[in-house]
Design an enzyme around this catalytic site. Structure first.
Site, PDB file in Angstrom:
ATOM      1  N   CYS A  85       0.832  -1.201   0.000  1.00 44.50           N
ATOM      2  CA  CYS A  85       0.000   0.000   0.000  1.00 44.50           C
ATOM      3  C   CYS A  85       0.870   1.255   0.000  1.00 44.50           C
ATOM      4  CB  CYS A  85      -0.976  -0.047   1.164  1.00 44.50           C
ATOM      5  SG  CYS A  85      -2.425   0.998   0.928  1.00 44.50           S
ATOM      6  N   HIS A  95      -3.809  -5.868   1.009  1.00 44.18           N
ATOM      7  CA  HIS A  95      -3.524  -6.182   2.408  1.00 44.18           C
ATOM      8  C   HIS A  95      -4.057  -7.578   2.732  1.00 44.18           C
ATOM      9  CE1 HIS A  95      -2.189  -2.211   3.721  1.00 44.18           C
ATOM     10  NE2 HIS A  95      -3.215  -1.674   3.088  1.00 44.18           N
TER      11      HIS A  95
END
Length: 494
Positions: A335, A432
């Site tokens: 991310c 994630h």
């Protein structure tokens, strides 16, 4: 809107990190296994460790509590989530969606969220046999009481009786419980019906006199003294502090270094790795160099990519990472960490702080522009190198493009996701939770270590077994029938 009388009970704490979240999770599993439709609820949370649901973001602790209750997470379980962006303030997530910015000193505005909090609580209660509510911080923060929605402000507005939990392991538990009673006004004090003591080490009978002292000073009954639950460390970490306290595993086959950045977010990516017996996960604090013998460096998610990129450089970690790369080490960016690995990060609209841009580490041939709506979704993915599959989520701003996306490490449906350097040693992704998949994690560990270590963990099964163990632990040491009676006393008031 009228207030329903669905049975409900609130778990308050004498301070942060006294074990409220885990007690709520354990109670959710215990009551779910009794056949009750139990729902977790936290009026307001402050955390950058968020979870994606079908309708938006909530605190990761509430997602774990939903799992404990054997139900999907929902935005109504945590209607107000404050995600710190700096010391100056936080992003507001209201019922799952971005709703602006809250300045750090603007305590009065928090009270404006109460109607939405009660709305979510009512919707959640409508399909529940029992709601277990978690407070935030401490109800003894009387300077914040006038606009409180997280503790007794909510309890009084919704008519939910509360239990106050103290942590004996940190010391001063008698003073914490009695002191909380002393500073509350009469109406707030009346909402607390009982207390419990958490994280006791040793022979519980030795604290009988302490229990009696608290009971005499407060008039509250004691629902139990809960011994230390060592397996709690196997559950997903709620706070970065939990990860900093990892025990080193000298001689482990794979050493992974993770720099602790100020805006570190969604670090649940690390939870499966911390449990792998063959992995030594090293959380590197500011002021320390990244270990030169690391096999892998992970740059975790970030709430404020440009700010954290500057912090990384200020610590000299950029030099350590480049040296690690020259030695042939592996690097994974997740991310915000993925964005930092590219050539440039731009935030022209000031979505994560002051508008600006900065060069990235230049280890991936990609560039990032922070723009547009926030992406929040759960996805099924395929790990391209191994063809293994898993379930993950995305929570991010921005778009990342460049030549290295042609070697995407993952596929989500027909979409390529992420980027890989030509030699395969630098990988970035917006996903994630990929390491929660046992086959994906096994393939990654083999690649990072040159096949010298292998996965020995069934992660999801381990989490389930730990939640079962936590429920059994609470059943042995808390008066569960008294907790249910408190929750039903609310129903009787209707």
């Amino acid at each position: 809107m009228g207030i329903s009388r669905t049975p409900a009970v609130m778990i308050l704490g004498t301070g942060s990190n006294v074990g409220k979240s885990l007690i709520v999770a354990g109670l959710c599993r215990l009551f779910a296994d009794r056949g009750l439709k139990v729902r977790p609820f936290k009026p307001q949370n402050m955390s950058n460790n968020a979870a994606a649901t079908a309708a938006g973001e909530i605190g990761r602790a509430q997602a774990l509590q939903a799992r404990a209750a054997r139900i999907p997470p929902h935005v109504d379980m945590n209607p107000v989530l404050l995600k710190p962006e700096s010391e100056a303030g936080s992003q507001i997530i209201l019922q799952g969606r971005v709703a602006g910015h809250l300045a750090s000193g603007d305590f009065a505005r928090r009270g404006d969220f109460l109607p939405k909090v009660l709305e979510s609580f009512e919707r959640l209660s409508a399909d529940a046999d029992l709601v277990v509510v978690e407070g935030a911080g401490s109800p003894a923060e009387t300077n914040l009481r006038a606009r409180d929605i997280a503790n007794l402000g909510f309890a009084r507005a919704a008519g939910v009786p509360a239990i106050l939990v103290g942590d004996i392991d940190r010391g001063g538990v008698i003073a914490s419980l009695v002191g909380t009673h002393a500073v509350l006004d009469e109406a707030d004090r009346a909402m607390i019906r009982a207390f419990a003591v958490n994280r006791f080490r040793g022979e519980i009978a030795l604290f009988n006199d302490g229990v009696e002292t608290i009971r005499e000073a407060t008039g509250w009954s004691c629902l139990g003294v809960v011994p230390w639950f060592a397996a709690a460390s196997r559950l997903p970490a709620e706070d970065g502090l939990d990860l900093r306290q990892l025990t080193a595993r000298p001689g482990a086959g794979l050493r992974i270094a993770v720099p602790i950045l100020p805006g570190m977010a969604n670090f649940d990516d690390l939870d499966p790795l911390k449990l792998e017996p063959a992995v030594d996960l090293v959380m590197v604090a500011p002021g320390q160099a990244l270990p030169g013998d690391a096999d892998l460096v992970i740059l975790p998610g970030s709430k404020t990519t440009l700010r954290d990129l500057a912090a990384l450089r200020a610590q000299g970690w950029d030099i350590d990472i480049l040296a690690h790369r020259r030695r042939g080490g592996h690097i994974v960016g997740l991310c915000g960490g993925y964005q930092m690995l590219g050539r440039m990060v731009r935030d022209p609209l000031g979505l994560e702080g002051p508008a600006g841009e900065a060069p990235g580490l230049g280890l991936l041939d990609v560039e990032t522009v922070l723009e547009g709506a926030k992406t929040v979704r759960e996805v099924d993915f395929v790990h391209a190198p191994s063809a293994s599959t898993g379930r993950a989520y995305e929570i991010h701003l921005g778009r990342t493009d460049g030549a290295d996306t042609a070697r995407a490490p993952f596929r989500v449906g027909d979409r390529a996701e992420g980027a890989t350097s030509p030699d395969g040693r630098v990988v970035g992704s917006y996903l994630h939770g990929v390491f929660s998949s046992d086959p994906v994690r096994a393939a990654c560990l083999a690649a990072f270590s040159g096949s010298s270590v292998s996965s020995m963990l069934a992660y999801e099964d381990d989490v389930e077994a730990t939640l079962d163990g936590l429920a059994a632990h609470l059943a042995r040491h808390l008066d569960i029938e008294a907790i249910l009676a408190l929750a039903h006393a609310r129903e009787a008031q209707g």
